[in-house]
Design a protein around this motif. Structure first.
Motif, short mmCIF file in Angstrom:
data_model
loop_
_atom_site.label_atom_id
_atom_site.label_comp_id
_atom_site.label_asym_id
_atom_site.label_seq_id
_atom_site.Cartn_x
_atom_site.Cartn_y
_atom_site.Cartn_z
N ASP A 18 4.45 80.85 7.24
CA ASP A 18 3.87 81.07 8.57
C ASP A 18 5.03 81.40 9.50
O ASP A 18 5.91 80.56 9.72
N PRO A 19 5.09 82.62 10.06
CA PRO A 19 6.26 83.01 10.88
C PRO A 19 6.47 82.13 12.10
O PRO A 19 7.59 82.03 12.60
N LEU A 20 5.44 81.46 12.58
CA LEU A 20 5.59 80.59 13.75
C LEU A 20 6.48 79.39 13.45
O LEU A 20 7.08 78.80 14.36
N THR A 21 6.58 79.02 12.17
CA THR A 21 7.38 77.84 11.82
C THR A 21 8.84 78.17 11.56
O THR A 21 9.65 77.27 11.31
N LYS A 22 9.21 79.45 11.61
CA LYS A 22 10.59 79.85 11.32
C LYS A 22 11.49 79.79 12.55
O LYS A 22 12.70 79.96 12.43
N MET A 23 10.91 79.56 13.71
CA MET A 23 11.67 79.60 14.95
C MET A 23 12.83 78.60 14.96
O MET A 23 13.92 78.89 15.43
N GLY A 25 14.18 77.18 12.24
CA GLY A 25 14.87 77.11 10.96
C GLY A 25 14.06 76.44 9.86
O GLY A 25 14.48 76.39 8.71
N GLU A 26 12.89 75.91 10.21
CA GLU A 26 12.02 75.30 9.21
C GLU A 26 11.09 76.37 8.63
O GLU A 26 10.93 77.45 9.20
N LYS A 27 10.46 76.07 7.50
CA LYS A 27 9.47 76.97 6.91
C LYS A 27 8.28 76.16 6.42
O LYS A 27 8.45 75.17 5.71
N LEU A 28 7.09 76.61 6.80
CA LEU A 28 5.85 75.98 6.37
C LEU A 28 4.95 77.04 5.77
O LEU A 28 4.71 78.07 6.40
N SER A 29 4.46 76.82 4.58
CA SER A 29 3.63 77.81 3.91
C SER A 29 2.22 77.82 4.47
O SER A 29 1.67 76.77 4.85
N GLY A 79 29.07 75.56 8.59
CA GLY A 79 28.09 74.57 9.00
C GLY A 79 27.43 73.92 7.79
O GLY A 79 27.64 74.33 6.65
N ASN A 80 26.65 72.90 8.06
CA ASN A 80 26.04 72.12 6.98
C ASN A 80 24.63 71.70 7.41
O ASN A 80 24.32 70.52 7.51
N THR A 81 23.79 72.69 7.64
CA THR A 81 22.45 72.44 8.17
C THR A 81 21.50 72.00 7.06
O THR A 81 21.55 72.51 5.95
N LEU A 82 20.64 71.06 7.37
CA LEU A 82 19.58 70.65 6.46
C LEU A 82 18.24 71.01 7.08
O LEU A 82 17.93 70.60 8.20
N ALA A 83 17.45 71.84 6.37
CA ALA A 83 16.15 72.28 6.87
C ALA A 83 15.05 71.72 5.99
O ALA A 83 15.27 71.37 4.82
N ASN A 84 13.86 71.64 6.54
CA ASN A 84 12.71 71.13 5.81
C ASN A 84 11.76 72.29 5.50
O ASN A 84 11.21 72.91 6.40
#
Length: 238
Positions: A18-23, A25-29, A79-84
């Motif tokens: 869902d492109p709205l969830t990429k703002m 750095g997260e991603k939701l299917s 950097g060392n980012t952790l995304a969900n």
């Protein structure tokens, strides 16, 4: 239907973002695959610029389940980012689709051999596709094989309707529309007894421009080497 194919696509995970969830750095299917995702899978099985795939129906076979994972995205600047990331888990779909000749590519009229393309497509499905199959994103490996659409049981056979709200339908590219512009299409899918019947791209009323873009030009000269490669591949599999 003319030039139609029926196949099963499945895998351990899928991410139809869902492109709205990429703002952030997260991603939701999304809960179901988009038209563009299924079209991309079919193009990985067999693609030629001469033809356009039309996705007719998708049947959801397994229950819609999700699983979240902590992912470390590539940070090119350090950097060392952790995304969900939230994936669909254990997915399986039956797909019915067909192809037409691209009316916006008169430069490829010489390649409009219906019998040839249909037979190569069917052979490519039997062999699992010409390129790797991904379920929405590269880390989600998928697999394809021919099937009979409607055969077997779906967990949603007895559920009359499920509405999924506004979703991305797909992307309009210049060589598919005849316009020098890339656009995004939106729609409101409804699953009936496990089956999602897709509307055609030209039936989408919610279309948003993204960027200016020119179509890539093909002619007989730069199609010759591709045709020769396909012939060699087909010969090697016989």
């Amino acid at each position: 239907m003319r030039n139609s194919v029926e196949f099963k696509v499945y895998g351990d995970y899928a991410l139809f973002t869902d492109p709205l969830t990429k703002m952030g750095g997260e991603k939701l299917s999304y809960q179901i695959p988009t038209y563009q995702a299924i079209k991309g899978i079919l193009e990985s099985v067999y693609w030629k610029p001469t033809i356009l795939y039309v996705i007719d129906e998708v049947r959801v076979m397994n229950p819609i389940r999700m699983e979240s994972k902590g992912i470390r995205p590539i940070e090119y600047g350090g950097g060392n980012t952790l995304a969900n990331y939230t994936y669909l888990k254990d997915v399986c779909y039956q797909v019915r689709a067909h192809f037409i000749f691209n009316p916006h590519r008169p430069d490829l009229a010489f390649d409009r051999n219906e019998h040839k393309h249909h037979n190569i497509l069917k052979r490519s499905l039997k062999s699992g596709g010409r390129r790797d199959i991904f379920l929405g994103t590269r880390e989600c490996q998928g697999y394809v094989e021919p099937c009979v659409f409607g055969e077997g049981e779906s967990v949603y056979d007895d559920i009359e309707e499920i509405h999924f709200g506004t979703m991305v339908h797909g992307i309009n590219y210049p060589d598919e529309t005849g316009k020098d512009q890339m656009e995004i299409r939106l729609w409101n899918p409804v699953m009936k007894n496990g089956v999602i019947s897709f509307i055609r791209p030209d039936q989408c009323t919610q279309v948003r421009p993204i960027a200016d873009m020119k179509p890539k030009h093909f002619d007989e000269k730069n199609m010759e080497s591709v045709e020769h490669l396909y012939e060699e591949l087909e010969g090697g599999r016989e």
